[in-house]
Design a protein around this motif. Structure first.
Motif, mmCIF file in Angstrom:
data_model
loop_
_atom_site.group_PDB
_atom_site.id
_atom_site.type_symbol
_atom_site.label_atom_id
_atom_site.label_comp_id
_atom_site.label_asym_id
_atom_site.label_seq_id
_atom_site.Cartn_x
_atom_site.Cartn_y
_atom_site.Cartn_z
ATOM 1 N N LEU A 36 0.828 -1.204 0.000
ATOM 2 C CA LEU A 36 0.000 0.000 0.000
ATOM 3 C C LEU A 36 0.869 1.264 0.000
ATOM 4 C CD1 LEU A 36 -2.763 -1.087 2.524
ATOM 5 C CD2 LEU A 36 -3.091 -0.615 0.083
ATOM 6 N N LEU A 37 1.960 1.220 0.766
ATOM 7 C CA LEU A 37 2.872 2.364 0.788
ATOM 8 C C LEU A 37 3.509 2.581 -0.582
ATOM 9 C CD1 LEU A 37 4.405 4.583 2.277
ATOM 10 C CD2 LEU A 37 6.089 2.852 2.968
ATOM 11 N N GLU A 38 3.966 1.505 -1.215
ATOM 12 C CA GLU A 38 4.577 1.639 -2.545
ATOM 13 C C GLU A 38 3.544 2.095 -3.575
ATOM 14 O OE1 GLU A 38 7.683 1.613 -2.985
ATOM 15 O OE2 GLU A 38 8.214 0.842 -1.004
ATOM 16 N N ALA A 39 2.305 1.649 -3.440
ATOM 17 C CA ALA A 39 1.246 2.104 -4.346
ATOM 18 C C ALA A 39 1.007 3.601 -4.184
ATOM 19 C CB ALA A 39 -0.040 1.319 -4.082
ATOM 20 N N ALA A 40 1.052 4.087 -2.930
ATOM 21 C CA ALA A 40 0.896 5.522 -2.693
ATOM 22 C C ALA A 40 2.042 6.312 -3.324
ATOM 23 C CB ALA A 40 0.828 5.795 -1.192
ATOM 24 N N LYS A 41 3.260 5.768 -3.258
ATOM 25 C CA LYS A 41 4.401 6.428 -3.893
ATOM 26 C C LYS A 41 4.212 6.496 -5.416
ATOM 27 C CE LYS A 41 7.945 5.081 -0.513
ATOM 28 N NZ LYS A 41 9.209 4.325 -0.335
ATOM 29 N N LEU A 42 3.751 5.399 -6.010
ATOM 30 C CA LEU A 42 3.527 5.383 -7.454
ATOM 31 C C LEU A 42 2.505 6.429 -7.856
ATOM 32 C CD1 LEU A 42 3.419 1.514 -8.123
ATOM 33 C CD2 LEU A 42 5.270 3.099 -8.685
ATOM 34 N N ALA A 43 1.417 6.538 -7.076
ATOM 35 C CA ALA A 43 0.392 7.538 -7.374
ATOM 36 C C ALA A 43 0.960 8.952 -7.238
ATOM 37 C CB ALA A 43 -0.803 7.350 -6.443
ATOM 38 N N ASN A 44 1.848 9.137 -6.274
ATOM 39 C CA ASN A 44 2.467 10.454 -6.087
ATOM 40 C C ASN A 44 3.375 10.806 -7.265
ATOM 41 O OD1 ASN A 44 3.269 12.834 -4.507
ATOM 42 N ND2 ASN A 44 5.226 11.778 -4.305
ATOM 43 N N GLN A 50 -2.874 12.843 -7.052
ATOM 44 C CA GLN A 50 -2.785 13.221 -5.658
ATOM 45 C C GLN A 50 -3.923 12.656 -4.809
ATOM 46 O OE1 GLN A 50 0.005 14.781 -4.616
ATOM 47 N NE2 GLN A 50 -0.750 14.240 -2.566
ATOM 48 N N ARG A 51 -5.141 12.663 -5.331
ATOM 49 C CA ARG A 51 -6.258 12.137 -4.542
ATOM 50 C C ARG A 51 -6.080 10.639 -4.268
ATOM 51 N NH1 ARG A 51 -12.235 13.652 -6.436
ATOM 52 N NH2 ARG A 51 -11.296 15.695 -5.957
ATOM 53 N N LEU A 52 -5.662 9.900 -5.268
ATOM 54 C CA LEU A 52 -5.406 8.473 -5.081
ATOM 55 C C LEU A 52 -4.264 8.256 -4.101
ATOM 56 C CD1 LEU A 52 -5.844 5.499 -5.840
ATOM 57 C CD2 LEU A 52 -4.316 5.860 -7.806
ATOM 58 N N CYS A 53 -3.235 9.087 -4.184
ATOM 59 C CA CYS A 53 -2.098 8.986 -3.279
ATOM 60 C C CYS A 53 -2.538 9.187 -1.831
ATOM 61 C CB CYS A 53 -1.041 10.021 -3.660
ATOM 62 S SG CYS A 53 0.349 10.132 -2.506
ATOM 63 N N ASP A 54 -3.344 10.213 -1.583
ATOM 64 C CA ASP A 54 -3.811 10.500 -0.223
ATOM 65 C C ASP A 54 -4.667 9.352 0.311
ATOM 66 O OD1 ASP A 54 -2.513 12.912 -0.424
ATOM 67 O OD2 ASP A 54 -4.302 14.050 -0.954
ATOM 68 N N THR A 55 -5.541 8.803 -0.532
ATOM 69 C CA THR A 55 -6.410 7.706 -0.111
ATOM 70 C C THR A 55 -5.595 6.471 0.260
ATOM 71 O OG1 THR A 55 -8.182 8.506 -1.558
ATOM 72 C CG2 THR A 55 -8.332 6.229 -0.787
ATOM 73 N N LEU A 56 -4.623 6.140 -0.578
ATOM 74 C CA LEU A 56 -3.788 4.969 -0.317
ATOM 75 C C LEU A 56 -2.953 5.148 0.948
ATOM 76 C CD1 LEU A 56 -2.593 4.179 -3.947
ATOM 77 C CD2 LEU A 56 -4.078 2.745 -2.532
ATOM 78 N N PHE A 57 -2.506 6.370 1.182
ATOM 79 C CA PHE A 57 -1.692 6.599 2.378
ATOM 80 C C PHE A 57 -2.528 6.467 3.649
ATOM 81 C CE2 PHE A 57 0.580 9.133 5.550
ATOM 82 C CZ PHE A 57 1.850 8.584 5.433
ATOM 83 N N VAL A 58 -3.780 6.905 3.607
ATOM 84 C CA VAL A 58 -4.662 6.745 4.769
ATOM 85 C C VAL A 58 -4.904 5.257 5.045
ATOM 86 C CG1 VAL A 58 -7.012 7.110 5.620
ATOM 87 C CG2 VAL A 58 -5.778 8.991 4.527
ATOM 88 N N ILE A 59 -5.148 4.481 3.985
ATOM 89 C CA ILE A 59 -5.368 3.038 4.160
ATOM 90 C C ILE A 59 -4.097 2.378 4.695
ATOM 91 C CG2 ILE A 59 -5.937 0.884 2.981
ATOM 92 C CD1 ILE A 59 -7.503 2.547 0.949
ATOM 93 N N PHE A 60 -2.941 2.780 4.155
ATOM 94 C CA PHE A 60 -1.672 2.244 4.650
ATOM 95 C C PHE A 60 -1.493 2.523 6.137
ATOM 96 C CE2 PHE A 60 2.471 4.010 5.895
ATOM 97 C CZ PHE A 60 3.203 2.837 6.018
ATOM 98 N N SER A 61 -1.799 3.734 6.570
ATOM 99 C CA SER A 61 -1.639 4.097 7.977
ATOM 100 C C SER A 61 -2.531 3.238 8.866
ATOM 101 C CB SER A 61 -1.965 5.581 8.181
ATOM 102 O OG SER A 61 -1.131 6.396 7.387
ATOM 103 N N ALA A 62 -3.759 2.987 8.416
ATOM 104 C CA ALA A 62 -4.690 2.167 9.204
ATOM 105 C C ALA A 62 -4.189 0.738 9.330
ATOM 106 C CB ALA A 62 -6.074 2.206 8.559
ATOM 107 N N VAL A 63 -3.712 0.160 8.215
ATOM 108 C CA VAL A 63 -3.202 -1.213 8.246
ATOM 109 C C VAL A 63 -1.949 -1.303 9.113
ATOM 110 C CG1 VAL A 63 -2.231 -3.072 6.844
ATOM 111 C CG2 VAL A 63 -4.203 -1.795 6.013
ATOM 112 N N PRO A 88 -0.982 -3.805 17.943
ATOM 113 C CA PRO A 88 -1.641 -4.699 18.913
ATOM 114 C C PRO A 88 -1.459 -6.180 18.577
ATOM 115 C CG PRO A 88 -3.273 -3.601 17.524
ATOM 116 C CD PRO A 88 -1.958 -2.928 17.281
ATOM 117 N N PHE A 89 -1.373 -6.511 17.289
ATOM 118 C CA PHE A 89 -1.179 -7.912 16.904
ATOM 119 C C PHE A 89 0.149 -8.434 17.429
ATOM 120 C CE2 PHE A 89 0.652 -11.024 13.999
ATOM 121 C CZ PHE A 89 -0.328 -12.004 14.030
#
Length: 299
Positions: free
Chosen positions: A253-261, A266-279, A285-286
């Motif tokens: 997900l992080l590498e996908a955000a970099k590719l979008a950047n 930019q909108r796709l990059c921001d969305t992917l980065f938010v999902i990456f942060s959540a994951v 905790p795991f």
């Protein structure tokens, strides 16, 4: 001298692989030398097969970046050209390399008199020269696309393998019967491929674009290799597969955000980065839960 060094190395090796530290009570390394089932139990000599695999992965990467990643970069509009080249000038080049890349007002005025150039022209030269040293976006895109592709593929393999594994649905199974947990073919391939990939990153880091976080990433790869290696040798492979799969999910997900950047989506990059942060936050905790179970079973 040689005898003393060998004795010191033996003590260090014995301390590093202390059965009291790595294994439960009344269990020795000799107990894991038995045949087990399938591929037997993980053994230290299995690690040597990683290095030819790492060389193969690096070779595949070179072909991938040239014949797949680069055409994809051109398709999304990333230009196959470096930054604007500064006009050759021996005096300014000497100042840039030996003195400063950001000359102050006094130095600019002195260079202006020496070269009979306008101060603004000299400022433009230094700006172009600094940009000339920056890595092209095309190269960064190709490197990120290779990592994205590997992380995505190994993540899919990991999910497919873990889906049929009992410890994927019941984490307590990671420690059931530990350390007498036979090594299956799928688990062996999973570990060897992950370890070989990080060894290939360790090698390629010296030929890739030199970034500001070079030392941090070098230490990251070194620690990752150490963790994967140690968890394999002392047969913590079940929990290791879960952690690797979760890491791969956040990494692709992080590498996908970099590719979008790089492609300026930019909108796709921001969305992917938010999902990456959540994951990524899910891993904390795991890992804490698994270490608490490990502590409980090793009492």
């Amino acid at each position: 001298m040689a005898t003393a060094a060998a004795g010191l190395l033996g003590l260090l090796w014995g301390w590093l692989w202390s059965e009291r530290f790595w294994l439960p009570q009344n269990v020795s390394w000799a107990d894991l030398e038995g045949p087990g089932d399938g591929y037997g139990y993980p053994r230290a000599q299995h690690i040597f097969s990683v290095f030819p695999v790492a060389a193969g992965i690096f070779s595949v990467r070179l072909l991938f970046e040239r014949f797949i990643a680069k055409p994809c970069a051109l398709h999304v509009g990333i230009e196959d050209s470096g930054p604007y080249q500064a006009q050759p000038n021996a005096i300014l080049e000497k100042v840039f390399i030996s003195i400063t890349k950001y000359p102050d007002k006094k130095r600019l005025e002195g260079l202006s008199k020496q070269l009979d150039w306008d101060v603004r022209k000299i400022q433009c030269w230094f700006r172009h020269r600094r940009n000339q040293d920056k890595p092209p976006t095309l190269t960064k895109f190709c490197e990120s696309m290779w990592r994205f592709t590997f992380y995505l593929c190994i993540f899919c393999y990991g999910i497919r393998f873990l889906w049929l594994s009992p410890w994927f649905w019941d984490i307590r199974q990671c420690w059931h019967g530990y350390p007498f947990q036979p090594l299956s073919r799928g688990l062996y391939y999973y570990y060897i491929m992950e370890l070989a990939f990080y060894w290939s990153l360790m090698f390629s880091q010296f030929t890739d674009i030199k970034r500001k976080d070079f030392l941090i990433m070098f230490m990251h790869h070194l620690v990752t290799i150490g963790l994967i290696t140690f968890s394999y040798i002392n047969n913590m492979v079940r929990v290791g597969t879960l952690i690797m799969c979760l890491h791969d999910a956040s990494d692709f997900l992080l590498e996908a955000a970099k590719l979008a950047n790089y492609a300026k989506y930019q909108r796709l990059c921001d969305t992917l980065f938010v999902i990456f942060s959540a994951v990524f936050m899910l891993m904390i905790p795991f890992c804490q839960f698994n270490f608490s179970i490990l502590f409980y079973f090793c009492q």
